[in-house]
Write a protein that holds these residues in place. Structure first.
Motif, PDB file in Angstrom:
ATOM      1  N   THR A   1       1.130  -5.451  10.666  1.00 29.69           N
ATOM      2  CA  THR A   1       1.315  -4.176   9.978  1.00 29.69           C
ATOM      3  C   THR A   1       1.996  -3.192  10.920  1.00 29.69           C
ATOM      4  OG1 THR A   1      -0.733  -4.583   8.764  1.00 29.69           O
ATOM      5  CG2 THR A   1       0.162  -2.342   8.683  1.00 29.69           C
TER       6      THR A   1
ATOM      7  N   ARG B   1       1.697   2.514   7.690  1.00 25.04           N
ATOM      8  CA  ARG B   1       0.786   2.778   6.578  1.00 25.04           C
ATOM      9  C   ARG B   1       1.141   4.137   5.981  1.00 25.04           C
ATOM     10  NH1 ARG B   1      -3.606  -0.587   5.915  1.00 25.04           N
ATOM     11  NH2 ARG B   1      -4.003  -1.994   7.659  1.00 25.04           N
TER      12      ARG B   1
ATOM     13  N   CYS C   1       1.444  -0.308   2.623  1.00 25.00           N
ATOM     14  CA  CYS C   1       1.935  -0.467   3.993  1.00 25.00           C
ATOM     15  C   CYS C   1       3.176  -1.359   4.059  1.00 25.00           C
ATOM     16  CB  CYS C   1       0.838  -1.030   4.896  1.00 25.00           C
ATOM     17  SG  CYS C   1       0.132  -2.592   4.345  1.00 25.00           S
TER      18      CYS C   1
END
Length: 227
Positions: free
Chosen positions: A170, A173, A126
């Protein structure tokens, strides 16, 4: 300085894999049978900073549209993962009021604080935004949560996987083979040190969430204002 070095080590290690075309794909993103749930205390990124993040995501999507990009509704900063996601967890298994009380106690003395979102880093699976807390408030909050949950006897998995020291978010991904890996990597390198701005954390949300913090699976349990 320690946090910057940690982010740089992640980047340099991942960069070696990316240059070889080695991207770890997540096989569960589209799995409708994935029922992993957990409990997280998190904060949202304020709109002006998130707009700059979305601008980068738009650029990356043009290069690699098949990857998984976190939408604005799902992007967040993890203050602390209280129960890491696992199959079989349900809210009915815990005494929610006791969790709310422990979090409330842990927030004593924690006033609003800032996190500078500057640059990106990565893991083989990621792409992450680098967050740099201003001051000691985040570290103090995490330590108070750790101490109180460990003394409470309540179910938790704090620090079981790893002790969180970052303030990352994040944003991508990998879920499919990359079609233009070199172009994608070039775009990432352009934003390696880009300053997205500073977000002020004025409240914390306790949520029951899936692994990806998808809005449709997230249940907001309580919002705690920082005073």
């Amino acid at each position: 300085m320690q946090l910057a070095m940690h982010y740089d080590q992640l980047w340099q290690s991942s960069l070696q894999h990316f240059r070889k075309g080695e991207f770890e794909l997540d096989p569960l993103i589209e799995d409708k049978q994935d029922n992993r749930l957990g409990l997280t205390l998190l904060a949202r990124i304020q709109a002006d900073v998130d707009d700059r993040i979305q601008a980068l995501i738009n650029e990356l999507q043009q290069v690699e549209p098949a990857q998984y990009y976190y939408p604005p509704s799902d992007r967040h900063l993890t203050l602390l993962s209280i129960i890491s996601c696992y199959s079989g967890f349900e809210l009915s298994q815990i005494a929610l009021e006791e969790y709310l009380a422990v979090v409330q106690e842990s927030l004593q003395g924690i006033s609003p604080f800032s996190v500078e979102i500057k640059g990106i880093t990565a893991s083989p699976s990621c792409i992450l935004l680098q967050g740099f807390p201003v001051g000691e408030q985040l570290g103090q909050l995490r330590n108070q949560l750790r101490q109180r949950f460990k003394a409470s006897g309540l179910q938790h998995s704090i620090d079981k996987r790893y002790a969180i020291i970052t303030a990352h978010s994040t944003m991508v991904r990998f879920k499919a083979p990359l079609q233009q890996p070199q172009l994608f990597l070039k775009k990432l390198q352009q934003y390696r040190d880009y300053n997205f701005g500073t977000t002020t954390i004025k409240e914390a949300e306790l949520v029951c969430n899936d692994w990806y913090q998808r809005e449709k699976h997230v249940k907001l349990l309580h919002t705690f204002p920082l005073r």
